[in-house]
Design a protein around this motif. Structure first.
Motif, mmCIF file in Angstrom:
data_model
loop_
_atom_site.group_PDB
_atom_site.id
_atom_site.type_symbol
_atom_site.label_atom_id
_atom_site.label_comp_id
_atom_site.label_asym_id
_atom_site.label_seq_id
_atom_site.Cartn_x
_atom_site.Cartn_y
_atom_site.Cartn_z
ATOM 1 N N GLY A 80 0.814 -1.217 0.000
ATOM 2 C CA GLY A 80 0.000 0.000 0.000
ATOM 3 C C GLY A 80 0.846 1.265 0.000
ATOM 4 N N PHE A 81 1.865 1.289 0.837
ATOM 5 C CA PHE A 81 2.742 2.447 0.951
ATOM 6 C C PHE A 81 3.487 2.701 -0.358
ATOM 7 C CE2 PHE A 81 6.845 4.367 2.148
ATOM 8 C CZ PHE A 81 6.407 5.493 2.838
ATOM 9 N N THR A 82 4.069 1.654 -0.919
ATOM 10 C CA THR A 82 4.833 1.834 -2.157
ATOM 11 C C THR A 82 3.922 2.185 -3.334
ATOM 12 O OG1 THR A 82 4.826 -0.562 -2.579
ATOM 13 C CG2 THR A 82 6.758 0.362 -1.452
ATOM 14 N N SER A 83 2.754 1.580 -3.408
ATOM 15 C CA SER A 83 1.822 1.881 -4.494
ATOM 16 C C SER A 83 1.407 3.346 -4.445
ATOM 17 C CB SER A 83 0.587 0.995 -4.404
ATOM 18 O OG SER A 83 -0.345 1.346 -5.405
ATOM 19 N N HIS A 84 1.036 3.821 -3.275
ATOM 20 C CA HIS A 84 0.589 5.210 -3.123
ATOM 21 C C HIS A 84 1.661 6.184 -3.603
ATOM 22 C CE1 HIS A 84 -1.316 8.726 -1.327
ATOM 23 N NE2 HIS A 84 -0.128 9.019 -0.821
ATOM 24 N N HIS A 85 2.881 5.994 -3.139
ATOM 25 C CA HIS A 85 3.955 6.932 -3.469
ATOM 26 C C HIS A 85 4.449 6.787 -4.911
ATOM 27 C CE1 HIS A 85 4.441 8.890 0.388
ATOM 28 N NE2 HIS A 85 4.162 7.718 0.930
ATOM 29 N N ARG A 87 2.836 5.647 -7.572
ATOM 30 C CA ARG A 87 1.836 6.107 -8.524
ATOM 31 C C ARG A 87 1.695 7.625 -8.499
ATOM 32 N NH1 ARG A 87 -1.785 2.483 -10.785
ATOM 33 N NH2 ARG A 87 -3.563 3.835 -10.418
ATOM 34 N N ALA A 88 1.951 8.245 -7.336
ATOM 35 C CA ALA A 88 1.907 9.706 -7.246
ATOM 36 C C ALA A 88 3.126 10.337 -7.929
ATOM 37 C CB ALA A 88 1.847 10.138 -5.783
ATOM 38 N N GLU A 89 4.271 9.683 -7.846
ATOM 39 C CA GLU A 89 5.512 10.247 -8.366
ATOM 40 C C GLU A 89 5.778 9.905 -9.831
ATOM 41 O OE1 GLU A 89 8.784 9.282 -5.728
ATOM 42 O OE2 GLU A 89 7.480 9.582 -3.991
ATOM 43 N N PHE A 90 5.259 8.796 -10.312
ATOM 44 C CA PHE A 90 5.525 8.358 -11.681
ATOM 45 C C PHE A 90 4.199 8.177 -12.420
ATOM 46 C CE2 PHE A 90 9.051 6.919 -9.046
ATOM 47 C CZ PHE A 90 10.141 7.433 -9.740
ATOM 48 N N GLY A 91 3.837 9.183 -13.188
ATOM 49 C CA GLY A 91 2.551 9.195 -13.890
ATOM 50 C C GLY A 91 2.341 8.020 -14.831
ATOM 51 N N HIS A 92 3.421 7.501 -15.426
ATOM 52 C CA HIS A 92 3.251 6.388 -16.358
ATOM 53 C C HIS A 92 2.741 5.131 -15.649
ATOM 54 C CE1 HIS A 92 7.317 5.413 -14.826
ATOM 55 N NE2 HIS A 92 7.081 4.183 -15.235
ATOM 56 N N LEU A 93 2.969 5.010 -14.351
ATOM 57 C CA LEU A 93 2.427 3.851 -13.620
ATOM 58 C C LEU A 93 0.914 3.972 -13.452
ATOM 59 C CD1 LEU A 93 5.142 3.368 -10.841
ATOM 60 C CD2 LEU A 93 4.866 2.102 -12.983
ATOM 61 N N ARG A 94 0.427 5.197 -13.283
ATOM 62 C CA ARG A 94 -1.020 5.418 -13.169
ATOM 63 C C ARG A 94 -1.706 5.154 -14.506
ATOM 64 N NH1 ARG A 94 0.428 9.968 -10.598
ATOM 65 N NH2 ARG A 94 -0.081 11.249 -12.398
ATOM 66 N N SER A 95 -1.077 5.593 -15.594
ATOM 67 C CA SER A 95 -1.746 5.474 -16.891
ATOM 68 C C SER A 95 -1.674 4.059 -17.464
ATOM 69 C CB SER A 95 -1.138 6.467 -17.893
ATOM 70 O OG SER A 95 0.223 6.164 -18.139
ATOM 71 N N ARG A 96 -0.655 3.270 -17.099
ATOM 72 C CA ARG A 96 -0.496 1.929 -17.675
ATOM 73 C C ARG A 96 -1.145 0.830 -16.850
ATOM 74 N NH1 ARG A 96 5.718 1.321 -18.575
ATOM 75 N NH2 ARG A 96 5.096 -0.842 -18.604
ATOM 76 N N LEU A 97 -1.327 1.069 -15.554
ATOM 77 C CA LEU A 97 -1.833 0.010 -14.678
ATOM 78 C C LEU A 97 -3.040 0.500 -13.884
ATOM 79 C CD1 LEU A 97 1.613 -1.098 -13.207
ATOM 80 C CD2 LEU A 97 0.289 -2.291 -14.944
ATOM 81 N N PRO A 98 -4.126 -0.268 -13.852
ATOM 82 C CA PRO A 98 -5.285 0.127 -13.043
ATOM 83 C C PRO A 98 -4.959 0.104 -11.546
ATOM 84 C CG PRO A 98 -5.580 -2.081 -13.917
ATOM 85 C CD PRO A 98 -4.329 -1.540 -14.531
#
Length: 136
Positions: A80-85, A87-98
């Protein structure tokens, strides 16, 4: 051996999990930041990170937690901690992965295997040929 009020313990868990769809998202800056985040969260809870192996499609961790932390809650906090940070810091992770991490992960005790053996196994995982099984 570690000690707390009323207890002496030597727990070691080997934790393995993969990004959603085994997406090879962990290279370069993402990999470095992931390692920083794992160590920060573990340090905050008093967990000792003995080894951390990051491959593009799989993450392996050997950690020595306090006995009051269950393996599933520890893994859940780290994910949870790593996902939150990340995805906030690297936009390509938000756009490529639900979602960065799927629910499952594998947690096993180190048992009677010396911590040094587990650490060496995790740190040299990318030097060995892949078996294609994706296991720990």
């Amino acid at each position: 051996m570690r000690a707390s009020a009323g207890a002496a313990y030597d727990l070691g868990y080997r934790v393995v999990w993969c990004p959603t769809y085994r997406c090879p998202a962990f290279g370069g800056r993402v990999k470095d930041r992931f390692k920083e985040l794992i160590r920060a969260e573990a340090g905050e809870h008093g967990w000792e990170v003995v080894a951390l192996g990051v491959m593009p499609g799989q993450l392996r961790l050997f950690v020595k937690p306090c006995p009051t932390n269950s393996p599933s809650s520890m893994a859940g906090r780290l994910k949870g901690f790593t996902s939150h940070h990340l995805r906030a810091e690297f936009g390509h992770l938000r756009s490529r992965l639900p979602a960065l991490w799927p629910r499952p992960c594998r947690v096993a005790t180190a048992g009677a295997v010396p911590a040094e053996t587990v650490r060496r196994s995790i740190e040299t995982q990318d030097e060995r040929p892949s078996t294609g099984g994706g296991g720990a």
